[in-house]
Design an enzyme around this catalytic site. Structure first.
Site, PDB file in Angstrom:
ATOM      1  N   THR A   1       0.832  -1.201   0.000  1.00  0.00           N
ATOM      2  CA  THR A   1       0.000   0.000   0.000  1.00  0.00           C
ATOM      3  C   THR A   1       0.875   1.263   0.000  1.00  0.00           C
ATOM      4  OG1 THR A   1      -1.481  -1.285   1.418  1.00  0.00           O
ATOM      5  CG2 THR A   1      -2.014   1.034   1.129  1.00  0.00           C
TER       6      THR A   1
ATOM      7  N   ARG B   1       7.998  -2.547   2.492  1.00  0.00           N
ATOM      8  CA  ARG B   1       8.199  -2.662   3.943  1.00  0.00           C
ATOM      9  C   ARG B   1       8.569  -4.076   4.290  1.00  0.00           C
ATOM     10  NH1 ARG B   1       3.269   0.608   6.728  1.00  0.00           N
ATOM     11  NH2 ARG B   1       3.619   2.399   5.392  1.00  0.00           N
TER      12      ARG B   1
ATOM     13  N   SER C   1       6.439   3.942   8.290  1.00  0.00           N
ATOM     14  CA  SER C   1       5.302   4.668   8.860  1.00  0.00           C
ATOM     15  C   SER C   1       5.097   4.397  10.345  1.00  0.00           C
ATOM     16  CB  SER C   1       4.052   4.337   8.043  1.00  0.00           C
ATOM     17  OG  SER C   1       2.984   5.140   8.437  1.00  0.00           O
ATOM     18  N   HIS C   2       3.952   3.830  10.687  1.00  0.00           N
ATOM     19  CA  HIS C   2       3.587   3.630  12.092  1.00  0.00           C
ATOM     20  C   HIS C   2       4.066   2.283  12.624  1.00  0.00           C
ATOM     21  CE1 HIS C   2       0.808   2.121   9.220  1.00  0.00           C
ATOM     22  NE2 HIS C   2       0.441   1.202  10.077  1.00  0.00           N
TER      23      HIS C   2
ATOM     24  N   LYS D   1      10.139   4.095   0.131  1.00  0.00           N
ATOM     25  CA  LYS D   1       9.168   4.380  -0.923  1.00  0.00           C
ATOM     26  C   LYS D   1       9.686   5.488  -1.825  1.00  0.00           C
ATOM     27  CE  LYS D   1       6.379   7.153   2.254  1.00  0.00           C
ATOM     28  NZ  LYS D   1       5.057   7.514   2.732  1.00  0.00           N
TER      29      LYS D   1
ATOM     30  N   ASP E   1       2.336   9.945  13.694  1.00  0.00           N
ATOM     31  CA  ASP E   1       2.982   8.623  13.622  1.00  0.00           C
ATOM     32  C   ASP E   1       4.463   8.728  13.282  1.00  0.00           C
ATOM     33  OD1 ASP E   1       2.739   9.353  10.959  1.00  0.00           O
ATOM     34  OD2 ASP E   1       2.516   7.277  10.300  1.00  0.00           O
TER      35      ASP E   1
ATOM     36  N   ASP F   1       6.357   8.623  10.646  1.00  0.00           N
ATOM     37  CA  ASP F   1       6.846   9.512   9.591  1.00  0.00           C
ATOM     38  C   ASP F   1       6.023  10.787   9.447  1.00  0.00           C
ATOM     39  OD1 ASP F   1       4.702   7.999   8.672  1.00  0.00           O
ATOM     40  OD2 ASP F   1       5.325   8.177   6.583  1.00  0.00           O
TER      41      ASP F   1
ATOM     42  N   ASP G   1       2.764  11.454   8.888  1.00  0.00           N
ATOM     43  CA  ASP G   1       1.644  11.692   7.974  1.00  0.00           C
ATOM     44  C   ASP G   1       0.281  11.379   8.598  1.00  0.00           C
ATOM     45  OD1 ASP G   1       2.043   8.968   7.916  1.00  0.00           O
ATOM     46  OD2 ASP G   1       2.182   8.808   5.725  1.00  0.00           O
ATOM     47  N   ARG G   2       0.273  10.664   9.731  1.00  0.00           N
ATOM     48  CA  ARG G   2      -1.019  10.358  10.363  1.00  0.00           C
ATOM     49  C   ARG G   2      -1.290  11.305  11.526  1.00  0.00           C
ATOM     50  NH1 ARG G   2      -2.173   3.943  10.510  1.00  0.00           N
ATOM     51  NH2 ARG G   2      -1.616   3.552   8.344  1.00  0.00           N
TER      52      ARG G   2
ATOM     53  N   THR H   1      -8.000   1.992  -0.942  1.00  0.00           N
ATOM     54  CA  THR H   1      -7.120   2.299   0.179  1.00  0.00           C
ATOM     55  C   THR H   1      -5.718   2.663  -0.314  1.00  0.00           C
ATOM     56  OG1 THR H   1      -8.341   0.814   1.605  1.00  0.00           O
ATOM     57  CG2 THR H   1      -6.072   1.289   2.237  1.00  0.00           C
TER      58      THR H   1
ATOM     59  N   GLU I   1      -8.416   9.200   4.903  1.00  0.00           N
ATOM     60  CA  GLU I   1      -8.652   7.777   5.107  1.00  0.00           C
ATOM     61  C   GLU I   1      -8.993   7.530   6.568  1.00  0.00           C
ATOM     62  OE1 GLU I   1      -6.289   4.923   2.632  1.00  0.00           O
ATOM     63  OE2 GLU I   1      -4.709   6.299   3.242  1.00  0.00           O
ATOM     64  N   GLU I   2      -9.700   6.434   6.802  1.00  0.00           N
ATOM     65  CA  GLU I   2     -10.085   6.075   8.161  1.00  0.00           C
ATOM     66  C   GLU I   2      -8.871   5.757   9.027  1.00  0.00           C
ATOM     67  OE1 GLU I   2      -9.336   2.808   9.125  1.00  0.00           O
ATOM     68  OE2 GLU I   2      -8.579   2.488   7.103  1.00  0.00           O
ATOM     69  N   SER I   3      -7.741   5.466   8.399  1.00  0.00           N
ATOM     70  CA  SER I   3      -6.544   5.081   9.130  1.00  0.00           C
ATOM     71  C   SER I   3      -5.762   6.294   9.610  1.00  0.00           C
ATOM     72  CB  SER I   3      -5.676   4.218   8.229  1.00  0.00           C
ATOM     73  OG  SER I   3      -5.479   4.867   6.989  1.00  0.00           O
TER      74      SER I   3
ATOM     75  N   LYS J   1      -0.630  12.388   2.950  1.00  0.00           N
ATOM     76  CA  LYS J   1      -1.416  12.815   4.099  1.00  0.00           C
ATOM     77  C   LYS J   1      -0.478  13.527   5.059  1.00  0.00           C
ATOM     78  CE  LYS J   1      -1.080   8.104   5.776  1.00  0.00           C
ATOM     79  NZ  LYS J   1      -1.534   6.858   5.176  1.00  0.00           N
TER      80      LYS J   1
ATOM     81  N   ARG K   1      -8.707  -6.743   7.960  1.00  0.00           N
ATOM     82  CA  ARG K   1      -9.344  -5.539   8.471  1.00  0.00           C
ATOM     83  C   ARG K   1     -10.838  -5.624   8.183  1.00  0.00           C
ATOM     84  NH1 ARG K   1      -4.858  -2.854   9.734  1.00  0.00           N
ATOM     85  NH2 ARG K   1      -3.235  -2.336   8.214  1.00  0.00           N
TER      86      ARG K   1
HETATM   87  C1  G1P Z   1      -2.804   1.010   5.869  1.00  0.00           C
HETATM   88  C2  G1P Z   1      -4.071   1.821   5.956  1.00  0.00           C
HETATM   89  C3  G1P Z   1      -4.201   2.692   4.732  1.00  0.00           C
HETATM   90  C4  G1P Z   1      -2.956   3.565   4.579  1.00  0.00           C
HETATM   91  C5  G1P Z   1      -1.719   2.700   4.592  1.00  0.00           C
HETATM   92  C6  G1P Z   1      -0.440   3.520   4.567  1.00  0.00           C
HETATM   93  O1  G1P Z   1      -2.836   0.186   4.741  1.00  0.00           O
HETATM   94  O2  G1P Z   1      -5.202   0.989   6.081  1.00  0.00           O
HETATM   95  O3  G1P Z   1      -5.359   3.473   4.837  1.00  0.00           O
HETATM   96  O4  G1P Z   1      -2.997   4.277   3.386  1.00  0.00           O
HETATM   97  O5  G1P Z   1      -1.712   1.880   5.766  1.00  0.00           O
HETATM   98  O6  G1P Z   1      -0.334   4.360   5.674  1.00  0.00           O
HETATM   99  P1  G1P Z   1      -3.257  -1.359   4.793  1.00  0.00           P
HETATM  100  O7  G1P Z   1      -2.363  -2.020   5.801  1.00  0.00           O
HETATM  101  O8  G1P Z   1      -4.677  -1.393   5.251  1.00  0.00           O
HETATM  102  O9  G1P Z   1      -3.076  -1.851   3.392  1.00  0.00           O
HETATM  103 ZN    ZN Z   2       2.823   7.176   8.275  1.00  0.00          ZN
END
Ligand code: G1P
Ligand code: ZN
Length: 543
Positions: A18, A22, A113-114, A126, A277, A279, A281-282, A344, A363-365, A376, A496
């Site tokens: 996504t 990673r 990221s997180h 990335k 988070d 990096d 972005d969240r 997503t 996004e919901e995340s 983001k 999920r």
């Molecule tokens: C997750 C989140 C998605 C976000 C991505 C990168 O991806 O659900 O919204 O864009 O991390 O931060 P997923 O693990 O669901 O593919």
């Molecule tokens: Zn992030």
């Protein structure tokens, strides 16, 4: 300085998900692993010769070493210049901003990221395009192809470049510019938001706590919230980026930002709490005794963005990822805005932003952002909230109450089942997918299924199609369940389940989403057979 050509062989599994590639840090540190992937990026973008790139990361373990390797490989392949954040640090939104402002040919962001960091945790890489956004699918497909046929890569031998000092230097013929990672980004924020109004609110006694979670936003938050907006010492906590993020998950949600949640739910809560988070972005937004779900936050920001100078002329349109709650759609309908539903991942917003179809998206995340960059942006969301609070004089709770009173409430929660056996998870999705056609009309726990499909997206700008993006079950009463397998997990599969139920009954607005969604939770288990197949009777994480 003569480039060396190192023979290598394809390594399995170098497939960006996504958000970039990673893997476990030790995998990335394995022989040729990082080098193969970087060389494959060069191939995918048509070579790096003569190009200018941005480079930075979230400061996690191996960030500093990886930066040196990437610089030596860029120099070996003839890059003109690399702009690097001091100490190889750049938040993802700040990197996106630098790519755009300096008009570079793209950039490399080192981050998972997180996900936690450290020798036994995760690392990631990335590539972002000249528009500042994540590489789209055709580019990542070319990367994957390149990783599968790679035979050699080029690298120069050199001492480490000192990235702790700002200024220009050279590696062979390649220029390296080590820059302040914060300044350009902070200037951009100051252009978008009413810093005067926020500063006055803080001077007037408004209190806040920002938890940087030992990750990259620490220096950004200190410079912006502290120095520029006058938040007193102690307002920004865990502000020093650490290679292992202090041993925690730098993931701004009520589970991992528990200290902040406890503070905000207690008697001594400040007026406003937020976290970001790994990096940057969240974001997580919390008021005094009032947690704001990311989907609600997106809807509130869309409804109130005009309070900020950068959005005073209104929004061109809005977008959300498919699993994100449809609270945003209600705002869009009421305000006459186009509202797009994308798969997503932030990369799907890029075309809509570039084409001027949308201004704001999320996004919901815990990801929200706008057309100011192509990622983001955690601190951006925090500042837009502060701007709205400063201009309306309302508390977070009042903003939420007024929002629900106007638009109704989309109760929402995401349930994650982590490290599920990958085959079991795949089969469960396939079996449910095969039954979708028969579901409409079926009643379950007193709710009738209106429609069901496997989400596919046709990009209105470039006509590309993304299919297999999650199973959607829609109910006649406005409820919805979505099932998706994560594209960012590094162990087994993460299932999920996204749950949503709508209410326009004011007496329900204060309910806990887990209670309001109890029926939907039971239905979700029954429809897919989650417990039966995985043996899990509860999710690992609820957000
Ligand atoms: C997750 C989140 C998605 C976000 C991505 C990168 O991806 O659900 O919204 O864009 O991390 O931060 P997923 O693990 O669901 O593919
Ligand atoms: Zn992030």
């Amino acid at each position: 300085m003569k480039p060396m050509t190192i023979p290598t062989k394809p390594i399995d599994g170098q497939k960006p998900g996504t958000s970039g590639l990673r893997k476990k840090t030790k995998v990335f540190m394995g022989e040729h692993y990082l080098e193969n992937f970087i060389e494959s990026i060069w191939t995918a973008i048509g070579g790096v010769e003569g190009k200018t790139l941005v480079l930075g990361g979230d400061g996690r373990y191996f960030n500093d070493r990886a930066a040196q390797v990437i610089l030596r490989m860029a120099a070996a392949s003839g890059a003109k210049k690399v702009i690097v954040g001091q100490n190889a640090l750049l938040s993802t939104p700040a990197a996106s901003n630098l790519i755009r402002q300096k008009k570079t040919d793209g950039g490399i962001i080192m981050s998972a990221s997180h996900n936690p960091g450290g020798p036994d945790e995760d690392f990631g890489v990335k590539f972002n395009m000249p528009n500042g956004g994540p590489a789209p699918e055709d580019v990542t497909d070319r990367m994957v192809k390149a990783t599968q046929s790679i035979k050699e890569y080029k690298i120069v031998e050199s001492q480490d470049i000192d990235l702790s000092k700002r200024g220009a230097t050279k590696l062979g013929n390649m220029e390296i510019d080590v820059v302040d990672p914060v300044k350009d980004y902070a200037d951009l924020m100051e252009r978008l938001f009413d810093f005067k109004a926020i500063k006055a609110m803080i001077a007037d006694g408004f209190t806040l706590r920002f938890d940087a979670m030992h990750a990259v936003t620490g220096p950004y938050a200190k410079a912006i919230l502290g120095t520029r907006l006058g938040a007193p010492e102690g307002s920004v906590v865990n502000a020093e980026p650490k290679p292992d993020f202090g041993g925690g998950h730098p993931d701004p949600n009520p589970i991992w930002a528990k200290d902040l949640m406890d503070l905000m739910m207690g008697d001594d809560a400040p007026d406003f709490g937020a976290a970001s988070d790994g990096d940057g972005d969240r974001n997580m937004i919390v008021g005094k005794g009032c947690y704001v779900g990311p989907s609600d936050s997106l809807a509130v920001l869309a409804a109130n963005a005009h309070h900020a100078p950068g959005y005073a002329d209104g929004l061109k349109g809005v977008a959300r990822s498919m699993p994100t709650s449809r609270a945003l759609d209600r705002v869009a309908r009421a305000r006459g805005l186009d509202c797009y539903e994308t798969p997503t991942g932030w990369k799907f917003f890029g075309n809509l932003l570039d084409d001027g179809r949308i201004t704001l998206c999320g996004e919901e995340s815990a990801g929200t952002g706008s057309d100011h960059v192509r990622e983001k942006d955690g601190l951006w969301a925090v500042l837009l909230w502060l701007n709205i609070l400063a201009k309306t004089g309302k508390s977070v709770q009042e903003v939420m109450n007024d929002h629900w009173a106007e638009f109704g409430r989309n109760f929402y929660s995401r349930h994650d089942y982590e490290a599920v056996d990958a085959d079991t998870a795949r089969k469960m999705m396939d079996d449910l997918g095969a039954r979708l056609d028969k579901l409409p009309g079926e009643a379950i726990h007193g709710r009738t299924i209106a429609s069901a499909d496997d989400f596919a997206y046709d990009d209105p700008v470039d006509g590309s199609r993304a299919s297999g993006q999650g199973l959607r079950i829609m109910f006649e009463d406005g409820g919805r369940i979505v099932y998706r397998l994560s594209g960012t997990g590094t162990v087994g599969a993460t299932l999920r389940v996204y749950l949503e139920a709508f209410s326009d009954e004011p007496a329900t607005f204060g309910e806990d989403p887990q209670d309001a969604l109890a029926d939907m939770i039971a239905i979700a288990d029954e429809l897919a057979g989650i417990e039966e197949r995985t043996g899990r009777d509860a999710p690992d994480v609820r957000t």
